[in-house]
Design an enzyme around this catalytic site. Structure first.
Site, PDB file in Angstrom:
ATOM      1  CB  ILE A 176       6.201   1.453   0.372  1.00 31.56           C
ATOM      2  CG1 ILE A 176       5.782   3.170   0.199  1.00 31.56           C
ATOM      3  CG2 ILE A 176       4.982   0.662  -0.122  1.00 31.56           C
ATOM      4  CD1 ILE A 176       4.728   4.114   0.644  1.00 31.56           C
TER       5      ILE A 176
ATOM      6  CB  THR B 153       1.461   9.065  14.800  1.00 33.94           C
ATOM      7  OG1 THR B 153       0.643  10.414  14.847  1.00 33.94           O
ATOM      8  CG2 THR B 153       2.250   9.841  13.137  1.00 33.94           C
TER       9      THR B 153
ATOM     10  CD  GLU C 144      -2.124   0.177   8.445  1.00 35.40           C
ATOM     11  OE1 GLU C 144      -3.593   0.647   8.325  1.00 35.40           O
ATOM     12  OE2 GLU C 144      -1.618  -0.537   8.129  1.00 35.40           O
TER      13      GLU C 144
ATOM     14  CG  PHE D  10      -1.329   1.129   1.511  1.00 30.40           C
ATOM     15  CD1 PHE D  10      -2.924   1.633   0.849  1.00 30.40           C
ATOM     16  CD2 PHE D  10      -0.730   2.470   2.199  1.00 30.40           C
ATOM     17  CE1 PHE D  10      -3.670   2.160   1.550  1.00 30.40           C
ATOM     18  CE2 PHE D  10      -2.409   3.422   2.682  1.00 30.40           C
ATOM     19  CZ  PHE D  10      -3.158   3.699   2.063  1.00 30.40           C
TER      20      PHE D  10
ATOM     21  NE  ARG E 259      -5.731   5.175  11.478  1.00 27.47           N
ATOM     22  CZ  ARG E 259      -6.015   6.056  10.420  1.00 27.47           C
ATOM     23  NH1 ARG E 259      -7.458   5.853  10.833  1.00 27.47           N
ATOM     24  NH2 ARG E 259      -5.881   6.455   9.873  1.00 27.47           N
TER      25      ARG E 259
HETATM   26  C1  LIG Z   1       8.265   1.315   9.421  1.00 26.12           C
HETATM   27  C2  LIG Z   1       7.397   2.126   8.443  1.00 26.12           C
HETATM   28  C3  LIG Z   1       6.560   1.309   7.634  1.00 26.12           C
HETATM   29  C4  LIG Z   1       5.743   1.375   6.771  1.00 26.12           C
HETATM   30  N1  LIG Z   1       4.923   1.641   5.681  1.00 26.12           N
HETATM   31  C5  LIG Z   1       3.586   2.324   4.998  1.00 26.12           C
HETATM   32  C6  LIG Z   1       2.853   1.524   4.232  1.00 26.12           C
HETATM   33  O1  LIG Z   1       3.112   0.520   4.206  1.00 26.12           O
HETATM   34  N2  LIG Z   1       2.278   2.360   3.772  1.00 26.12           N
HETATM   35  C7  LIG Z   1       1.784   3.801   3.641  1.00 26.12           C
HETATM   36  O2  LIG Z   1       2.239   4.691   2.980  1.00 26.12           O
HETATM   37  N3  LIG Z   1       3.208   4.220   4.685  1.00 26.12           N
HETATM   38  C8  LIG Z   1       3.922   3.533   5.574  1.00 26.12           C
HETATM   39  N4  LIG Z   1       4.407   4.135   6.344  1.00 26.12           N
HETATM   40  C9  LIG Z   1       4.154   5.385   6.505  1.00 26.12           C
HETATM   41  C10 LIG Z   1       3.687   6.389   8.428  1.00 26.12           C
HETATM   42  O3  LIG Z   1       2.426   5.268   7.930  1.00 26.12           O
HETATM   43  C11 LIG Z   1       4.389   7.370   8.668  1.00 26.12           C
HETATM   44  O4  LIG Z   1       5.401   7.175   8.704  1.00 26.12           O
HETATM   45  C12 LIG Z   1       2.863   7.715   9.482  1.00 26.12           C
HETATM   46  O5  LIG Z   1       1.171   8.495   9.131  1.00 26.12           O
HETATM   47  C13 LIG Z   1       3.549   9.060  10.252  1.00 26.12           C
HETATM   48  O6  LIG Z   1       4.031   9.667   9.035  1.00 26.12           O
HETATM   49  P1  LIG Z   1       5.919  10.589   9.172  1.00 26.12           P
HETATM   50  O7  LIG Z   1       6.258   9.491   9.705  1.00 26.12           O
HETATM   51  O8  LIG Z   1       5.665  11.663   7.792  1.00 26.12           O
HETATM   52  O9  LIG Z   1       5.457  11.770  10.339  1.00 26.12           O
HETATM   53  P2  LIG Z   1       4.582  13.438  10.499  1.00 26.12           P
HETATM   54  O10 LIG Z   1       3.652  13.221  10.079  1.00 26.12           O
HETATM   55  O11 LIG Z   1       5.957  14.109   9.618  1.00 26.12           O
HETATM   56  O12 LIG Z   1       4.718  14.141  11.802  1.00 26.12           O
HETATM   57  C14 LIG Z   1       6.266  13.906  12.481  1.00 26.12           C
HETATM   58  C15 LIG Z   1       5.391  14.187  13.789  1.00 26.12           C
HETATM   59  O13 LIG Z   1       4.618  15.508  14.370  1.00 26.12           O
HETATM   60  C16 LIG Z   1       3.359  14.513  14.871  1.00 26.12           C
HETATM   61  N5  LIG Z   1       2.158  15.531  14.661  1.00 26.12           N
HETATM   62  C17 LIG Z   1       1.952  15.251  12.808  1.00 26.12           C
HETATM   63  N6  LIG Z   1       0.963  16.292  12.329  1.00 26.12           N
HETATM   64  C18 LIG Z   1       0.514  17.161  13.612  1.00 26.12           C
HETATM   65  C19 LIG Z   1      -1.531  17.494  14.270  1.00 26.12           C
HETATM   66  N7  LIG Z   1      -2.046  17.932  13.220  1.00 26.12           N
HETATM   67  N8  LIG Z   1      -1.729  16.950  15.777  1.00 26.12           N
HETATM   68  C20 LIG Z   1      -0.500  16.647  16.342  1.00 26.12           C
HETATM   69  N9  LIG Z   1       0.831  16.513  16.279  1.00 26.12           N
HETATM   70  C21 LIG Z   1       1.140  16.068  14.434  1.00 26.12           C
HETATM   71  C22 LIG Z   1       2.875  13.555  14.327  1.00 26.12           C
HETATM   72  O14 LIG Z   1       2.346  12.657  15.253  1.00 26.12           O
HETATM   73  C23 LIG Z   1       4.834  12.691  14.489  1.00 26.12           C
HETATM   74  O15 LIG Z   1       4.607  13.113  16.242  1.00 26.12           O
HETATM   75  C24 LIG Z   1       5.305   3.293   7.880  1.00 26.12           C
HETATM   76  C25 LIG Z   1       6.580   4.025   7.712  1.00 26.12           C
HETATM   77  C26 LIG Z   1       7.122   3.477   8.724  1.00 26.12           C
HETATM   78  C27 LIG Z   1       8.397   3.636   9.899  1.00 26.12           C
END
Ligand SMILES: Cc1cc2nc3c(=O)[nH]c(=O)nc-3n(C[C@H](O)[C@H](O)[C@H](O)COP(=O)(O)OP(=O)(O)OC[C@H]3O[C@@H](n4cnc5c(N)ncnc54)[C@H](O)[C@@H]3O)c2cc1C
Length: 402
Positions: free
Chosen positions: A157, A387, A385, A123, A243
Site C-alpha cells: 500500500i 499489471t 494499478e 488506497f 490508470r
Molecule cells: C510499489 C508498489 C506499490 C503499490 N501500491 C498499491 C496501492 O497503493 N494500493 C493497492 O491496493 N495496491 C498497490 N500495489 C499492488 C499492485 O497493484 C499489485 O502488485 C498488482 O496489481 C499485481 O498483483 P500481484 O503483485 O499480487 O501479482 P499477481 O497478481 O500475483 O501477478 C503475478 C504475475 O501473473 C500475471 N497474471 C495474473 N493474473 C493473470 C491473468 N489472468 N492473465 C495473465 N497474467 C496474469 C501478472 O500480470 C504478473 O505478471 C502496489 C504494488 C507495488 C509493487
C-alpha cells in the site's frame, strides 16, 4: 511541437509545474532514491503550490482540474522524479472512492484536508493473496452495532505508513464474493490498525510501500462509503480513472530519460566525435522520441475521453438519473482507452529508459547519472494499478466483446 493541441491554460499549467519540478524536485531526486527517503520536503512544496488536490472539486478546496490537466502535472513531476509524482497521483487514488462513493457529509468531512495536502490518503485494496485477482480479498469487516470490526491485512500500500486517512476495501459478506466487498474510510491511529513492514524495492525507493494489519480494528459505520457491497465497483471505478495517471507518470519517466540521453549524446565524445553523430545512436534516439510522442498522444487522448465521460456522468446524475456508486462506472470505450494508455506508456517508459542507459554506456550503469534510476522506476509502471497483462486482458475482452 506536440501532436496534441493543449489550450493556453493547459500550456501555462505545464510550464508552471515544469518550473517547480525542475527547480525543487529534480535536484532532490537522486538523494530521495539513495536514502529511500519519503520526500516530506517535496510534499510541503506541493502543498504550498496547491498540487496535492488537483482533481478535487473547488467546492471541497481542490483545484478542480480534469484528468488531462492532472496528467500534465504528473508527467512534468515524473520527468524529474517518479517518487515525487506519486504524491499527487496517490492522493487522487485514495480520495476518488470518497469523491465517487461518499455522501455529501463524508465528502465535506474528509476531502478539504486531503485537497489542501495537509492530510495524505492511501488506497488499500491489494492483499497477499489478492493482487490481479483483487476480488479474492480476505480482509473482513463484521458489523457490530454502530461499528464494523476489521480483521486481515493489506500488502503493497503506497503511502500506507504515512497516510492520515486510508480507503480500505473489506468483505462484509464473504459468501457473496466481490458483491460482498465494502469500502471504508479508516483514520490512522485507529486502535487495531498498524504498519508491520515497509518493502525494500527496486525503484520508487522514496515512496513507502506498506504492509498493513487490522486486528479487531473498529471503524464507525458512518465511515462506510456507499452501501454494503458497493466496494468492488467503487475500487474498479477508481482504478479505471487513475490508470491514466500512471500512464502520465510513465510518460514523464520516458521523457526524462529521452532528455538525459539526448544531452549525453551531444556531449560524450568517442572516436573524436560526439556519440550523437553516430547513426546507430541517432536511430535509437529517433525510436525513443517516437515512443514518447506516441505515448503522449494516447495518454492525452485517454484523459480527454475520461473528462468527457465524467462530464456525461455528472449530467446524468444532475438530471436525476440512476444514483449511487454504479452510476460512476465508465463506458467500455473509455475504460479501454485508459488501459491502452497505461499499458503503452509504461512499456514505452521501460524501453526508452533502458535505451537511455545503453546510450550512456558504462556511465548509465552508475548512480552518477539519473537514467539507471529512471530505468528502475519505469518498471513499476508496468506492474501497479493492474499489471500490463491485466490491461491487455481488458483491451482484448473489449475487442472480442467477452
Ligand atoms: C510499489 C508498489 C506499490 C503499490 N501500491 C498499491 C496501492 O497503493 N494500493 C493497492 O491496493 N495496491 C498497490 N500495489 C499492488 C499492485 O497493484 C499489485 O502488485 C498488482 O496489481 C499485481 O498483483 P500481484 O503483485 O499480487 O501479482 P499477481 O497478481 O500475483 O501477478 C503475478 C504475475 O501473473 C500475471 N497474471 C495474473 N493474473 C493473470 C491473468 N489472468 N492473465 C495473465 N497474467 C496474469 C501478472 O500480470 C504478473 O505478471 C502496489 C504494488 C507495488 C509493487
Amino acid at each position: 511541437m506536440s501532436l496534441f493541441d493543449l489550450s493556453p491554460e493547459q500550456q501555462a499549467l505545464r510550464q508552471t509545474v515544469r518550473e517547480i519540478a525542475q527547480a525543487r524536485v529534480a535536484p532532490r531526486a537522486a538523494e530521495i532514491d539513495a536514502k529511500s527517503e519519503f520526500p516530506a520536503d517535496i510534499w510541503q512544496v506541493f502543498r504550498e503550490q496547491q498540487l496535492m488536490g488537483l482533481g478535487v472539486p473547488e467546492v471541497y478546496g481542490g483545484a478542480g482540474l480534469g484528468y488531462l490537466e492532472q496528467a500534465i502535472a504528473v508527467e512534468e513531476i515524473a520527468r524529474a522524479d517518479t517518487t515525487s509524482s506519486l504524491l499527487p497521483a496517490v492522493q487522487e487514488l485514495g480520495l476518488l472512492p470518497i469523491l465517487l462513493g461518499g455522501s455529501e457529509a463524508q465528502k465535506q468531512r474528509w476531502l478539504p484536508p486531503i485537497a489542501s495536502g495537509e492530510q495524505l490518503v492511501a488506497f488499500a485494496l491489494t492483499e497477499p493473496g489478492a493482487g490481479s485477482d483483487a476480488a479474492a480479498l480476505r480482509t473482513t469487516a463484521r458489523r457490530d452495532g454502530d461499528h464494523y470490526v476489521l480483521n486481515g491485512g493489506k500488502r503493497f500500500i503506497t503511502h500506507g505508513s504515512v497516510a492520515h486517512v486510508l480507503t480500505v476495501f473489506a468483505s462484509t459478506d464473504p459468501a457473496k464474493g466481490p458483491r460482498g466487498v465494502s469500502a471504508f474510510v479508516l483514520e490512522a491511529g485507529t486502535p487495531g490498525f498498524r504498519t508491520v513492514r515497509l518493502e525494500d524495492k527496486l525503484g520508487i525507493r522514496g515512496s513507502p510501500t506498506a504492509e498493513l494489519v487490522f486486528e479487531d480494528c473498529r471503524v464507525p459505520a458512518t465511515n462506510r462509503l456507499g452501501e454494503e457491497g458497493d466496494g468492488f465497483p467503487l475500487a474498479m471505478a477508481t482504478l479505471d480513472r487513475t490508470r491514466a495517471g500512471i500512464a502520465a507518470q510513465a510518460l514523464g519517466i520516458a521523457q526524462g530519460a529521452l532528455d538525459a540521453a539526448t544531452a549525453f549524446a551531444r556531449e560524450r565524445k568517442q572516436f573524436g566525435a560526439a556519440i550523437g553523430t553516430f547513426e546507430g545512436l541517432q536511430f535509437m534516439l529517433a525510436d525513443m522520441a517516437m515512443q514518447v510522442e506516441a505515448a503522449r498522444g494516447l495518454v492525452y487522448r485517454a484523459c480527454a475521453a475520461l473528462d468527457e465521460a465524467e462530464a456525461a456522468i455528472a449530467a446524468k446524475l444532475a438530471a436525476g438519473g440512476a444514483q449511487g456508486v454504479r452510476a460512476h462506472r465508465l463506458d467500455a470505450a473509455t475504460q479501454t482507452l485508459s488501459a491502452m494508455a497505461k499499458c503503452f506508456a509504461s512499456d514505452a517508459a521501460m524501453r526508452v529508459a533502458t535505451d537511455a542507459v545503453q546510450i550512456h554506456g558504462g556511465y548509465g550503469f552508475t548512480r552518477d547519472y539519473p537514467v539507471e534510476r529512471m530505468m528502475r522506476d519505469a518498471k513499476i509502471t508496468q506492474i501497479y494499478e493492474g499489471t500490463n497483462q491485466i490491461q491487455r486482458l481488458v483491451i482484448a475482452r473489449a475487442l472480442l466483446d467477452m
